[in-house]
Design a protein around this motif. Sequence first.
Motif, PDB file in Angstrom:
ATOM      1  N   MET A 151      43.817  35.529  39.178  1.00  0.00           N
ATOM      2  CA  MET A 151      45.252  36.762  39.238  1.00  0.00           C
ATOM      3  C   MET A 151      44.849  37.432  40.843  1.00  0.00           C
ATOM      4  O   MET A 151      44.256  38.222  40.943  1.00  0.00           O
ATOM      5  N   SER A 152      45.980  36.700  40.996  1.00  0.00           N
ATOM      6  CA  SER A 152      46.055  36.875  42.382  1.00  0.00           C
ATOM      7  C   SER A 152      46.472  39.037  42.771  1.00  0.00           C
ATOM      8  O   SER A 152      45.852  39.816  43.245  1.00  0.00           O
ATOM      9  N   LYS A 153      46.885  39.581  41.575  1.00  0.00           N
ATOM     10  CA  LYS A 153      47.263  41.305  41.649  1.00  0.00           C
ATOM     11  C   LYS A 153      45.550  41.506  41.459  1.00  0.00           C
ATOM     12  O   LYS A 153      45.336  43.000  41.688  1.00  0.00           O
ATOM     13  N   THR A 154      44.804  40.853  40.287  1.00  0.00           N
ATOM     14  CA  THR A 154      43.482  41.901  39.425  1.00  0.00           C
ATOM     15  C   THR A 154      42.341  41.170  40.755  1.00  0.00           C
ATOM     16  O   THR A 154      41.722  41.566  40.384  1.00  0.00           O
ATOM     17  N   GLU A 155      41.955  40.694  40.637  1.00  0.00           N
ATOM     18  CA  GLU A 155      41.241  39.643  41.735  1.00  0.00           C
ATOM     19  C   GLU A 155      40.167  38.924  40.334  1.00  0.00           C
ATOM     20  O   GLU A 155      38.927  39.372  41.478  1.00  0.00           O
ATOM     21  N   GLU A 156      40.855  38.820  39.585  1.00  0.00           N
ATOM     22  CA  GLU A 156      40.039  38.484  37.993  1.00  0.00           C
ATOM     23  C   GLU A 156      39.836  36.472  38.494  1.00  0.00           C
ATOM     24  O   GLU A 156      41.254  35.975  38.276  1.00  0.00           O
ATOM     25  N   VAL A 157      38.906  36.434  38.275  1.00  0.00           N
ATOM     26  CA  VAL A 157      38.832  34.903  37.427  1.00  0.00           C
ATOM     27  C   VAL A 157      38.667  34.409  36.143  1.00  0.00           C
ATOM     28  O   VAL A 157      37.036  34.983  35.865  1.00  0.00           O
ATOM     29  N   ASN A 158      39.550  34.413  35.061  1.00  0.00           N
ATOM     30  CA  ASN A 158      38.901  33.800  33.480  1.00  0.00           C
ATOM     31  C   ASN A 158      38.782  32.375  33.764  1.00  0.00           C
ATOM     32  O   ASN A 158      39.178  31.239  34.475  1.00  0.00           O
ATOM     33  N   VAL A 159      37.240  32.360  32.853  1.00  0.00           N
ATOM     34  CA  VAL A 159      36.742  30.863  33.041  1.00  0.00           C
ATOM     35  C   VAL A 159      37.399  30.609  31.454  1.00  0.00           C
ATOM     36  O   VAL A 159      36.619  31.579  31.356  1.00  0.00           O
TER      37      VAL A 159
ATOM     38  N   PRO B 213      37.042  26.941  44.089  1.00  0.00           N
ATOM     39  CA  PRO B 213      36.189  26.434  45.105  1.00  0.00           C
ATOM     40  C   PRO B 213      36.316  29.011  45.844  1.00  0.00           C
ATOM     41  O   PRO B 213      36.148  29.194  46.615  1.00  0.00           O
ATOM     42  N   SER B 214      34.886  28.933  44.970  1.00  0.00           N
ATOM     43  CA  SER B 214      33.961  29.978  45.012  1.00  0.00           C
ATOM     44  C   SER B 214      34.546  31.079  46.182  1.00  0.00           C
ATOM     45  O   SER B 214      34.268  32.635  46.316  1.00  0.00           O
ATOM     46  N   LYS B 215      33.568  30.037  47.502  1.00  0.00           N
ATOM     47  CA  LYS B 215      33.816  30.619  48.617  1.00  0.00           C
ATOM     48  C   LYS B 215      34.963  31.240  49.132  1.00  0.00           C
ATOM     49  O   LYS B 215      34.325  31.890  50.100  1.00  0.00           O
ATOM     50  N   ASP B 216      35.842  30.768  48.707  1.00  0.00           N
ATOM     51  CA  ASP B 216      37.216  30.740  49.458  1.00  0.00           C
ATOM     52  C   ASP B 216      37.667  32.197  48.770  1.00  0.00           C
ATOM     53  O   ASP B 216      38.408  33.103  49.155  1.00  0.00           O
ATOM     54  N   TYR B 217      37.258  32.563  48.308  1.00  0.00           N
ATOM     55  CA  TYR B 217      37.317  33.975  46.677  1.00  0.00           C
ATOM     56  C   TYR B 217      35.526  34.847  46.726  1.00  0.00           C
ATOM     57  O   TYR B 217      35.189  35.150  45.644  1.00  0.00           O
ATOM     58  N   PRO B 218      35.027  35.297  47.888  1.00  0.00           N
ATOM     59  CA  PRO B 218      34.267  36.703  47.532  1.00  0.00           C
ATOM     60  C   PRO B 218      33.948  36.926  46.999  1.00  0.00           C
ATOM     61  O   PRO B 218      33.374  37.740  46.558  1.00  0.00           O
ATOM     62  N   ASN B 219      35.653  38.249  46.443  1.00  0.00           N
ATOM     63  CA  ASN B 219      35.917  38.679  46.033  1.00  0.00           C
ATOM     64  C   ASN B 219      36.194  38.963  44.277  1.00  0.00           C
ATOM     65  O   ASN B 219      36.191  40.132  44.005  1.00  0.00           O
ATOM     66  N   ALA B 220      36.433  37.653  43.911  1.00  0.00           N
ATOM     67  CA  ALA B 220      36.582  37.555  43.030  1.00  0.00           C
ATOM     68  C   ALA B 220      36.018  38.111  41.708  1.00  0.00           C
ATOM     69  O   ALA B 220      34.445  37.892  42.084  1.00  0.00           O
ATOM     70  N   GLU B 221      35.715  38.661  40.481  1.00  0.00           N
ATOM     71  CA  GLU B 221      35.373  38.644  39.410  1.00  0.00           C
ATOM     72  C   GLU B 221      34.999  37.024  38.484  1.00  0.00           C
ATOM     73  O   GLU B 221      36.912  37.921  37.619  1.00  0.00           O
ATOM     74  N   LEU B 222      34.352  37.209  37.989  1.00  0.00           N
ATOM     75  CA  LEU B 222      34.650  35.575  37.043  1.00  0.00           C
ATOM     76  C   LEU B 222      34.221  36.582  35.459  1.00  0.00           C
ATOM     77  O   LEU B 222      33.278  37.552  35.725  1.00  0.00           O
ATOM     78  N   ILE B 223      35.456  36.277  34.815  1.00  0.00           N
ATOM     79  CA  ILE B 223      35.025  36.275  33.044  1.00  0.00           C
ATOM     80  C   ILE B 223      35.287  35.368  32.814  1.00  0.00           C
ATOM     81  O   ILE B 223      36.070  34.787  32.143  1.00  0.00           O
ATOM     82  N   ASP B 224      34.254  35.394  32.356  1.00  0.00           N
ATOM     83  CA  ASP B 224      33.555  33.530  31.027  1.00  0.00           C
ATOM     84  C   ASP B 224      34.412  34.303  29.550  1.00  0.00           C
ATOM     85  O   ASP B 224      33.328  34.444  29.323  1.00  0.00           O
ATOM     86  N   LEU B 225      35.608  33.007  29.187  1.00  0.00           N
ATOM     87  CA  LEU B 225      35.804  33.429  27.590  1.00  0.00           C
ATOM     88  C   LEU B 225      35.618  32.598  27.264  1.00  0.00           C
ATOM     89  O   LEU B 225      36.389  32.267  25.952  1.00  0.00           O
ATOM     90  N   ARG B 226      34.120  31.403  27.196  1.00  0.00           N
ATOM     91  CA  ARG B 226      34.298  30.779  25.992  1.00  0.00           C
ATOM     92  C   ARG B 226      33.212  30.711  25.612  1.00  0.00           C
ATOM     93  O   ARG B 226      32.481  31.539  25.549  1.00  0.00           O
TER      94      ARG B 226
END
Length: 202
Positions: A88-96, A189-202
Motif C-alpha cells: 500500500m503506497s499510502k502507508t508503506e505497508e506490505v500485507n503478506v 522485491p524487498s530491496k526496492d522497498y527498504p522502508n516497507a513494513e511487512l505484516i504477515d496475515l497468513r
Amino acid sequence: MKKTTLIIALLSLLTLGATAQNASRAKQILDQTAAQLSNKGGASAQFTITTPGVGTTNGHITIKGSKFTATTPQAAIWYDGKTQWTYMSKTEEVNVSNPNESQQAQMNPYKFITLYKNGYRLGMKESKGNYEVHLKALNRGRSIQEMYITINKNYIPTNIRMKEGKNWSTITISNFKSSNVDDRVFTFPSKDYPNAELIDLR
C-alpha cells in the motif's frame, strides 16, 4: 394422456441435449481462452475494475500461469502461485497473505481460467461478434457465485462481470500482449522497498 406425456418427455430430452451441447461449446471456448492466456512466456494487459462501495481503479497486470503481478495508483501486488504481497503506497505497508479465489479474482481478472474447470455450470451465447460465457456456481459456498465473461474471436477476454455476495464487480481489459516474463517478477522485491513494513496475515 400417454401421448402428451411422451411429447413432454421428448421435449425434455431435446432441451437437455441442447443445454449439454451449449455447455460443451462454452467449455471449448474457455479451454481455448485459457490456452491463449497460459502461454509459457506470459502476458500483460491494462485493466479497469469497478466495485460497488469501492469505486473504480485502473491498473496494469502481468500473468504467467497462476502467477500475477498488478499495479494500481493505490497498490502493487505480487502473487507467486501461493503467497501474495500487497504493498500500500499510502502507508508503506506490505500485507503478506494466502488469498482465496475471490481475493485473487479481484486483482487478477484472469483467475477464471482456473475456476471454470470445477464446480460451475457453463453456458454461452454469441453477441455482437463476441462470445459471452456464463459461469454459475453449483455450490452456494463458492466465494464467486456467478461470472459473465466476454471473449472476442481471438479468444482474448475483454470484459468480466463477477458476483460476490449480492454485489457485481466489472473488469474491463485492454491492450493484451504476449511476452516473456521472468518468474522473479511475481515475488515481492524487498530491496526496492527498504522502508516497507511487512505484516504477515497468513
